[in-house]
Design an enzyme around this catalytic site. Structure first.
Site, PDB file in Angstrom:
ATOM      1  N   CYS A  65      -5.301   3.844 -14.757  1.00 12.52           N
ATOM      2  CA  CYS A  65      -6.465   2.999 -14.138  1.00 12.52           C
ATOM      3  C   CYS A  65      -7.807   3.238 -14.798  1.00 12.52           C
ATOM      4  O   CYS A  65      -8.325   4.349 -14.955  1.00 12.52           O
ATOM      5  CB  CYS A  65      -6.618   2.977 -12.768  1.00 12.52           C
ATOM      6  SG  CYS A  65      -7.803   2.068 -11.961  1.00 12.52           S
ATOM      7  N   CYS A  71     -14.153   5.140  -8.783  1.00 13.76           N
ATOM      8  CA  CYS A  71     -14.115   4.492  -7.448  1.00 13.76           C
ATOM      9  C   CYS A  71     -13.484   5.262  -6.392  1.00 13.76           C
ATOM     10  O   CYS A  71     -13.034   6.541  -6.665  1.00 13.76           O
ATOM     11  CB  CYS A  71     -13.115   3.208  -7.348  1.00 13.76           C
ATOM     12  SG  CYS A  71     -11.479   3.429  -6.867  1.00 13.76           S
ATOM     13  N   CYS A  74      -7.887   6.503  -5.667  1.00 10.87           N
ATOM     14  CA  CYS A  74      -6.982   7.364  -5.943  1.00 10.87           C
ATOM     15  C   CYS A  74      -7.826   8.860  -6.516  1.00 10.87           C
ATOM     16  O   CYS A  74      -8.924   8.946  -6.911  1.00 10.87           O
ATOM     17  CB  CYS A  74      -6.391   7.155  -7.180  1.00 10.87           C
ATOM     18  SG  CYS A  74      -5.245   5.546  -6.832  1.00 10.87           S
ATOM     19  N   ASP A 325       1.942   7.411  17.298  1.00  8.38           N
ATOM     20  CA  ASP A 325       1.231   7.169  15.838  1.00  8.38           C
ATOM     21  C   ASP A 325      -0.221   6.982  16.041  1.00  8.38           C
ATOM     22  O   ASP A 325      -0.821   5.952  15.985  1.00  8.38           O
ATOM     23  CB  ASP A 325       1.966   5.890  15.262  1.00  8.38           C
ATOM     24  CG  ASP A 325       1.712   5.515  13.897  1.00  8.38           C
ATOM     25  OD1 ASP A 325       0.826   6.597  13.063  1.00  8.38           O
ATOM     26  OD2 ASP A 325       2.085   4.559  13.074  1.00  8.38           O
ATOM     27  N   CYS A 352      -1.313  10.546   9.806  1.00  8.96           N
ATOM     28  CA  CYS A 352      -1.702  10.032   8.397  1.00  8.96           C
ATOM     29  C   CYS A 352      -2.730  11.222   8.094  1.00  8.96           C
ATOM     30  O   CYS A 352      -3.187  11.039   7.207  1.00  8.96           O
ATOM     31  CB  CYS A 352      -2.041   8.659   8.149  1.00  8.96           C
ATOM     32  SG  CYS A 352      -3.634   8.299   9.356  1.00  8.96           S
TER      33      CYS A 352
END
Length: 394
Positions: A65, A71, A74, A325, A352
């Protein structure tokens, strides 16, 4: 200044030392010698900006990318995909190192490019993109290579809306149908044919100005109505794998699902149970869940609207399995105390955020052992990973 990188931190940064003082270097890999500029100095650490790589890691690859490193998305595109999984495994095991853990099962993302079904963008001075991490500097983009192509296609459409400043969320379902959610003080002008983009709806400041404010999702032959502001996992392939884990590990007659969203896991669990109690704070999500139970002909789920910590005491049945969750912050003390009190045979903890998982495990580990640990690559090429811990009562 030259620095030898000895390890990686939990955010994907390289770690080295200058005069026995730690330095964090974004974009550097283990084994590399790098030339850095010190950008921040604190009492216990430095932060450095990578100027050049003097000795390159054999694992370094060219990022796919053009916005990588700019940004705020990632963190790991300079590693090949399998090496990112190794990093994530080591990261999780390091954070959870005080617990007795089984060997984790790693579930790869079959579609590790163009997989995200949701993206959030900014518009500043009519330019659309992401903010550079920890700044308000906009990085203008034309495409995000980890986001579904149906969403990328819509970015060019949004540019034609003539907005100067806005926050944009784009969501896409299994059928590549799209919702556009806009927050802005401005009105939009639509000058293009929306049908060629498969736009189901446009929502401006929580008001539907075109089409619908929801769409249908499909996971494992089950269908789910999802309102524009309701939570749904961003990776449908991995979400399907999560369903398989739930199906395999739910046991007992009475199931409790906390932070149940639009009812995905409740409905999956209901197929192996007599009754499921599901608690969710988002009103639209609960409305979705009630409809989803009807769509999938499920009659043994009791959906409860409210905060988990406020409604959890309403459950009087003996609970066999609890599914949790929670948000990134993890479980609050009241909920943890309740889980200890009901003494369920099994807790399926989906997380997460590995650090909040570690904090909660610390409170539960006297009563439960970690029977299984799954690492699901829900967020490819980022440092994030979805963990599923199967906790068995001692």
């Amino acid at each position: 200044m030259l620095v030898k990188i000895e390890r990686m931190d939990h955010l994907g940064n390289g770690i080295g030392y200058i005069n026995n003082k730690i330095i964090f270097v974004k974009g550097a890999l283990i084994g590399e010698t790098v030339d850095v500029d010190i950008t921040k100095e604190k009492r216990s650490f430095y932060e450095g900006k990578l100027r050049s790589i003097i000795v390159k890691s054999s694992k370094r690859i060219e990022p796919f990318c053009p916005y990588f490193g700019l940004c705020g998305g990632c963190n790991l595109q300079h590693l090949n995909y399998l090496d990112t999984l190794d990093y994530k495994k080591n990261r999780v095991l390091n954070i959870l190192n005080r617990f007795d853990l089984p060997n984790p099962v790693i579930i790869q993302n079959k579609n590790n490019l163009y997989y995200r079904n949701k993206i959030e963008l900014k518009i500043v001075n009519k330019k659309i993109g992401f903010y550079e991490k920890n700044t308000n500097k906009l990085i203008e983009i034309n495409e995000c290579k980890i986001t579904k192509k149906s969403i990328n296609k819509v970015i060019s459409l949004i540019k034609s809306f003539n907005l100067n400043y806005a926050n944009i969320i784009i969501r896409s379902n299994y059928n590549d149908e799209v919702l556009i959610i806009i927050n802005s003080k401005e009105n939009i002008s639509i000058n293009d044919d929306l049908s060629k983009y498969k736009i189901l709806g446009i929502i401006l400041n929580d008001k539907t100005i075109y089409g619908e404010n929801h769409f249908m999702e499909k996971i494992d032959n089950l269908y789910f109505d999802v309102t524009y502001d309701a939570f749904f996992q961003v990776n449908n392939f991995i979400n399907n794998k999560l369903f398989e884990i739930i199906k395999e590990n739910v046991s007992g007659e009475n199931i409790l699902d906390l932070y149940s969203g639009v009812g995905t896991l409740s409905i999956m669990a209901s197929q192996n149970a007599s009754i499921v109690y599901a608690i969710e704070v988002n009103e639209n999500a609960v409305k979705n869940a009630l409809l989803n139970a009807k769509i999938n002909k499920i009659k043994n789920v009791n959906f409860i609207l409210g905060k988990v910590e406020d409604k959890i005491n309403l459950i009087n049945d003996k609970i066999d399995t609890v599914i949790v969750d929670p948000p990134r912050s993890g479980l609050d003390k009241k909920t943890i105390d309740y889980l200890k009190k009901i003494n369920a045979s099994k807790i399926i903890y989906i997380s997460c955020d590995t650090q909040s998982l570690a904090n909660n495990l610390n409170d539960l580990i006297n009563d439960y052992t970690v029977e299984k640990l799954y690492l699901l690559d829900m967020f490819s090429y980022t440092y994030h990973v979805e963990c599923v811990c199967i906790l068995k009562r001692k």
